[in-house]
Design a protein around this motif. Structure first.
Motif, PDB file in Angstrom:
ATOM      1  N   TYR A 266       0.839  -1.173  -0.269  1.00 34.74           N
ATOM      2  CA  TYR A 266      -0.168   0.150   0.275  1.00 34.74           C
ATOM      3  C   TYR A 266       0.824   1.559   0.258  1.00 34.74           C
ATOM      4  O   TYR A 266       0.220   2.321  -0.289  1.00 34.74           O
ATOM      5  CB  TYR A 266      -0.734   0.052   1.239  1.00 34.74           C
ATOM      6  CG  TYR A 266      -1.815   1.655   1.616  1.00 34.74           C
ATOM      7  CD1 TYR A 266      -3.153   1.107  -0.006  1.00 34.74           C
ATOM      8  CD2 TYR A 266      -1.755   2.727   2.101  1.00 34.74           C
ATOM      9  CE1 TYR A 266      -3.473   2.316   0.090  1.00 34.74           C
ATOM     10  CE2 TYR A 266      -2.240   3.059   1.723  1.00 34.74           C
ATOM     11  CZ  TYR A 266      -3.914   3.254   1.552  1.00 34.74           C
ATOM     12  OH  TYR A 266      -5.395   4.351   1.086  1.00 34.74           O
ATOM     13  N   GLN A 267       1.630   0.930   0.738  1.00 30.38           N
ATOM     14  CA  GLN A 267       2.782   2.339   0.722  1.00 30.38           C
ATOM     15  C   GLN A 267       3.360   2.677  -0.598  1.00 30.38           C
ATOM     16  O   GLN A 267       3.400   3.538  -0.673  1.00 30.38           O
ATOM     17  CB  GLN A 267       3.962   2.732   1.970  1.00 30.38           C
ATOM     18  CG  GLN A 267       3.575   2.114   3.547  1.00 30.38           C
ATOM     19  CD  GLN A 267       2.454   3.415   3.846  1.00 30.38           C
ATOM     20  OE1 GLN A 267       2.624   4.428   3.661  1.00 30.38           O
ATOM     21  NE2 GLN A 267       1.385   2.687   4.551  1.00 30.38           N
ATOM     22  N   LYS A 268       4.169   2.058  -1.379  1.00 24.27           N
ATOM     23  CA  LYS A 268       4.240   1.615  -2.503  1.00 24.27           C
ATOM     24  C   LYS A 268       3.432   2.567  -3.435  1.00 24.27           C
ATOM     25  O   LYS A 268       3.689   3.580  -4.858  1.00 24.27           O
ATOM     26  CB  LYS A 268       5.149   0.139  -2.919  1.00 24.27           C
ATOM     27  CG  LYS A 268       6.418   0.137  -2.527  1.00 24.27           C
ATOM     28  CD  LYS A 268       6.291  -1.104  -3.855  1.00 24.27           C
ATOM     29  CE  LYS A 268       7.812  -2.202  -3.155  1.00 24.27           C
ATOM     30  NZ  LYS A 268       7.915  -2.868  -4.168  1.00 24.27           N
ATOM     31  N   LEU A 269       1.870   1.990  -3.530  1.00 26.06           N
ATOM     32  CA  LEU A 269       0.548   3.007  -4.422  1.00 26.06           C
ATOM     33  C   LEU A 269       0.977   3.887  -4.096  1.00 26.06           C
ATOM     34  O   LEU A 269       0.359   4.807  -5.250  1.00 26.06           O
ATOM     35  CB  LEU A 269      -0.669   1.869  -3.534  1.00 26.06           C
ATOM     36  CG  LEU A 269      -0.685   0.291  -4.141  1.00 26.06           C
ATOM     37  CD1 LEU A 269      -1.790   0.122  -3.975  1.00 26.06           C
ATOM     38  CD2 LEU A 269      -0.989   0.482  -6.004  1.00 26.06           C
ATOM     39  N   VAL A 270       1.261   4.523  -2.908  1.00 22.98           N
ATOM     40  CA  VAL A 270       0.419   5.466  -2.143  1.00 22.98           C
ATOM     41  C   VAL A 270       1.768   7.019  -3.348  1.00 22.98           C
ATOM     42  O   VAL A 270       1.517   7.387  -4.029  1.00 22.98           O
ATOM     43  CB  VAL A 270       0.107   5.629  -0.896  1.00 22.98           C
ATOM     44  CG1 VAL A 270       1.019   7.379  -0.301  1.00 22.98           C
ATOM     45  CG2 VAL A 270      -1.300   5.394  -0.291  1.00 22.98           C
ATOM     46  N   LYS A 271       2.692   6.488  -2.923  1.00 28.08           N
ATOM     47  CA  LYS A 271       3.681   6.930  -3.477  1.00 28.08           C
ATOM     48  C   LYS A 271       4.281   7.214  -4.848  1.00 28.08           C
ATOM     49  O   LYS A 271       4.491   8.293  -5.376  1.00 28.08           O
ATOM     50  CB  LYS A 271       5.378   5.803  -2.468  1.00 28.08           C
ATOM     51  CG  LYS A 271       5.414   6.228  -1.220  1.00 28.08           C
ATOM     52  CD  LYS A 271       6.387   5.809  -0.800  1.00 28.08           C
ATOM     53  CE  LYS A 271       6.741   6.028   0.653  1.00 28.08           C
ATOM     54  NZ  LYS A 271       7.417   5.508   1.554  1.00 28.08           N
ATOM     55  N   SER A 272       3.232   6.112  -5.273  1.00 27.19           N
ATOM     56  CA  SER A 272       3.541   5.674  -7.316  1.00 27.19           C
ATOM     57  C   SER A 272       2.840   7.187  -7.758  1.00 27.19           C
ATOM     58  O   SER A 272       1.313   7.524  -6.778  1.00 27.19           O
ATOM     59  CB  SER A 272       3.832   4.402  -7.257  1.00 27.19           C
ATOM     60  OG  SER A 272       2.371   3.544  -6.995  1.00 27.19           O
TER      61      SER A 272
END
Ligand code: SF4
Length: 79
Positions: free
Chosen positions: A73-79
């Motif tokens: 999820y953190q990767k999704l938010v940052k991308s």
């Protein structure tokens, strides 16, 4: 711990495992973090989370209580 598709996927997404390529690698990494007396219940948590929330094709991140600690999820938010 038996590692099925749900346990494999959810563990990887959350970041409980890192680059685990096989169920055995997943099991070995999980057992480093989960106390022996919690392995049985943790197994159920991972399976149920994968079955009802962290679905393979479309995880329900909007409903998930683990968003703040989930690497996927953190990767999704940052991308
Ligand atoms: S935030 Fe999304 S990807 Fe992470 S565990 Fe929850 S449902 Fe799965």
């Amino acid at each position: 711990m038996a590692v099925d598709t749900h346990v494999f996927r959810v563990s990887a997404r959350l970041g409980l495992t890192t680059n685990a390529k096989t169920p055995l690698q997943t099991e070995q990494q999980l057992l480093k973090y989960i106390p022996e007396e919690k392995v049985h219940i943790a197994h159920h948590w991972l399976i149920l989370h994968g079955r009802y929330i962290c679905l393979a094709r479309s995880p329900k991140c909007g409903e998930c209580g683990l968003r703040k600690v989930c690497k996927y999820y953190q990767k999704l938010v940052k991308s």
